[in-house]
Motif scaffolding. Structure first.
Motif, PDB file in Angstrom:
ATOM      1  N   GLY A 230      -5.758 -35.635 -24.851  1.00 54.82           N
ATOM      2  CA  GLY A 230      -5.938 -35.231 -25.987  1.00 54.82           C
ATOM      3  C   GLY A 230      -6.402 -36.116 -26.999  1.00 54.82           C
ATOM      4  O   GLY A 230      -7.341 -35.754 -27.895  1.00 54.82           O
ATOM      5  N   LEU A 231      -6.305 -37.337 -26.892  1.00 52.38           N
ATOM      6  CA  LEU A 231      -6.980 -38.421 -27.793  1.00 52.38           C
ATOM      7  C   LEU A 231      -8.416 -38.679 -27.453  1.00 52.38           C
ATOM      8  O   LEU A 231      -9.182 -38.923 -28.162  1.00 52.38           O
ATOM      9  N   LEU A 232      -8.883 -38.184 -26.262  1.00 48.64           N
ATOM     10  CA  LEU A 232     -10.263 -38.006 -25.888  1.00 48.64           C
ATOM     11  C   LEU A 232     -11.080 -36.995 -26.188  1.00 48.64           C
ATOM     12  O   LEU A 232     -12.237 -36.700 -25.722  1.00 48.64           O
ATOM     13  N   ASP A 244     -19.213 -41.098 -20.041  1.00 46.19           N
ATOM     14  CA  ASP A 244     -19.707 -39.657 -20.508  1.00 46.19           C
ATOM     15  C   ASP A 244     -18.519 -39.240 -21.407  1.00 46.19           C
ATOM     16  O   ASP A 244     -18.994 -38.232 -22.137  1.00 46.19           O
ATOM     17  N   ILE A 245     -17.316 -39.563 -21.314  1.00 43.82           N
ATOM     18  CA  ILE A 245     -16.176 -39.233 -21.862  1.00 43.82           C
ATOM     19  C   ILE A 245     -15.953 -39.811 -23.302  1.00 43.82           C
ATOM     20  O   ILE A 245     -15.752 -39.059 -24.222  1.00 43.82           O
ATOM     21  N   GLY A 270     -12.979 -38.530 -30.195  1.00 42.67           N
ATOM     22  CA  GLY A 270     -13.507 -37.297 -30.150  1.00 42.67           C
ATOM     23  C   GLY A 270     -13.363 -36.351 -31.324  1.00 42.67           C
ATOM     24  O   GLY A 270     -12.881 -36.950 -32.473  1.00 42.67           O
ATOM     25  N   ASP A 271     -14.147 -35.445 -31.362  1.00 44.81           N
ATOM     26  CA  ASP A 271     -14.102 -34.354 -32.614  1.00 44.81           C
ATOM     27  C   ASP A 271     -12.663 -33.900 -32.919  1.00 44.81           C
ATOM     28  O   ASP A 271     -12.108 -33.315 -31.977  1.00 44.81           O
TER      29      ASP A 271
END
Length: 544
Positions: A230-232, A244-245, A270-271
């Protein structure tokens, strides 16, 4: 069609031993065939009955191959198959000794391995029994040769030594087999425990609130729990490369691997994801695995705020306790001065100001002490409509309102679960705020304590509504923050204490703007329960 038994995927030690035992039997059959059918056999042994020996060898070869195939396909136990094979070995050894001369030493040595292998698979008594049978064959052949041709017979001591060797080998191999089985049972137990522990560890890691990643030396993600996913930003499972992540995390890990001393900074991966603070740990000395902890920065902020508030509360309570004693002395002195008959009007005005400010300071002290000494809630089922009416009547009697209006509105009885003392304190704070700040300039305050009739299954609501100017959105988002206030006469603790008391009673306190102007502080309470008799059936109880 019946299914054909197949070799198990993970054969037991006895099955593996049986396989090598039967394979050795095929080798023995081949050696005997070399002696029986090859011209070189005449130089190795003196064959008295060539035809019989060849027949015995052919039958033994067929039996050896059959037992080898049966080890894969037969449903018989390994011990039973080993017993059948060992009986055939001893019988064939006796027949070979009977049809040849000078072969006792070689046949006895070949039979030694068969006795030992059988003892590894068979129970103790069966292994010793077959060893005794082998001893009997060797001793009988020696005695027979000594009886018919004593000059060509081998010494009897040699046969006795073979017999002792058979028995000793059977005992030692049986002990070895027992240790192997115990070791296998222990290994299976440890393997099951490790599998269970691995499953528990995986479940714990997956359910942890802290994000956890395991990456190798090439920064390929090996393990990722739900919190980290979730945090990514919930990346696709096909994306396994850390670059890539989350490129910022990839760079931070590279920097940490090079420096080993630089503290990683907070970053967003992440967004729409919160800011995280990564921590790196090496799992091996060869730098092949790395453990990454992703901590939500909001958790640290909340913890720091809790510690700050707790420390501030204890400090404030200590200061408030020390202030209360001199404050009481000041108020008592003011009361004595107010009783004086010859006191100028200006001095009376000053005493009135001192008296008012002392009451204000005493209220601040009470708020701080109430924040520091909050008692545990003792909820009970109460009729909040009746409670609201009684509260309004008591407040009017104890607080002169002059031109201000305080009223209660309720349609019917509504049951709720709450601590009456806590609910009374919450309403007192909300009504005082409404009467103080919820008024238009130059107009009296109009405050309503209303109980909303909830539909079946919905929680009851208790609202404190005023017709004042309302609260700006920027201020409304912070009104429940401790020590936040927009008034120079407030402490910023009233609404915070009210919210804490509501949470202690499993209630929620929220601010709702009123269309057309005004403020509404809404308390959502857990529904209450009571037992009452049904009028139609006096002996029946209903839950209302």
């Amino acid at each position: 069609m019946a299914s054909t038994p197949r070799k198990p995927a993970n054969p037991s030690p006895q099955r593996r031993e049986l396989y090598f035992f039967t394979l050795y039997r095929v080798l023995e059959a081949c050696l005997l065939a070399l002696v029986a059918f090859s011209p070189a056999g005449e130089f190795l042994l003196q064959i008295r009955e060539p035809a019989m020996l060849q027949t015995i060898v052919v039958l033994y070869m067929v039996a050896a191959i059959s037992l080898l195939i049966a080890g894969y396909r037969s449903e018989l136990s390994a011990a039973r198959q080993a017993g059948i094979g060992l009986a055939i070995d001893i019988l064939v050894a006796a027949l070979v000794l009977a049809t040849t001369s000078g072969s006792q030493g070689g046949v006895a040595l070949l039979l030694l391995f068969n006795v030992g292998a059988g003892a590894l698979i068979l129970p103790q008594k069966a292994g010793l029994g077959f060893a005794g049978a082998a001893c009997a064959v060797v001793l009988a052949d020696s005695l027979y040769l000594r009886a018919i041709a004593s000059e060509s017979a081998r010494p009897l001591a040699e046969s006795v030594m073979f017999s002792v060797t058979y028995l000793a080998t059977a005992v030692l191999c049986e002990l070895l087999s027992r240790q192997v089985l115990e070791s296998q049972a222990l290994a299976e137990q440890r393997g099951e425990e490790l599998a269970n522990q691995a499953e528990i560890n995986e479940l714990v890691i997956r359910r942890m609130r802290t994000g956890i990643l395991v990456v190798d030396g090439e920064h390929l993600v090996k393990v990722c729990n739900e919190a980290a996913w979730g945090l990514l930003g919930k990346p696709s499972p096909d994306r396994r490369q850390l670059a890539d992540i989350a490129m910022p995390l990839h760079r931070a890990l590279l920097t940490w691997r090079q420096g080993r001393g630089e503290t990683p900074k907070a970053m967003t991966l992440g967004d729409g994801t919160p800011e995280v603070l990564p921590r790196f740990v090496s799992l091996s000395l060869t730098d092949n695995l790395f453990l990454i902890f992703l901590d939500d920065s909001r958790v640290f902020s909340d913890r720091a705020e809790e510690l700050t508030l707790a420390t501030l509360g204890r400090l404030s309570a200590s200061i408030a306790h020390e202030i209360r004693n001199p404050l009481a002395a000041i108020m008592y002195s003011v009361q004595l001065l107010e009783e004086a008959t010859e006191l100028p009007e200006a001095d009376k005005r000053l005493l009135e100001i001192i008296h008012t400010q002392c009451h204000r300071m005493n209220g601040i002290v009470q708020d701080i002490l109430g924040l520091a000494r909050r008692e545990r809630s003792q909820p009970e089922s109460i009729d909040i409509s009746q409670f609201a009416r009684r509260f309004v009547d008591e407040y009017r009697a104890s607080h002169p309102l002059e031109t201000d209006i305080l009223q209660s509105v309720s349609e019917r009885s509504v049951l709720a679960m709450a601590d009456p003392r806590h609910l009374h304190q919450v309403l007192t704070i909300l009504v005082q705020n409404a009467l103080t700040y919820g008024r238009m300039p130059g107009e009296p305050a109009k405050v309503t304590v209303s109980v909303r009739t909830a539909p079946p299954g919905a929680p009851p609501e208790l609202n404190v509504i005023d017709r004042g100017p309302g609260i700006p959105p920027a201020v409304a988002s912070q009104i429940f923050t401790p020590f936040y206030t927009t008034s120079e006469h407030g402490t910023g603790l009233g609404l915070y204490i009210a919210q804490q008391l509501c949470e202690a009673n499993q209630c929620t306190l929220s601010y709702q703007p009123v269309p057309g102007g005004g403020s509404c502080f809404r308390i959502i309470l857990p529904p209450g329960m009571t037992l009452m008799k049904d009028e139609a059936s006096p002996g029946r109880l209903n839950l209302a």
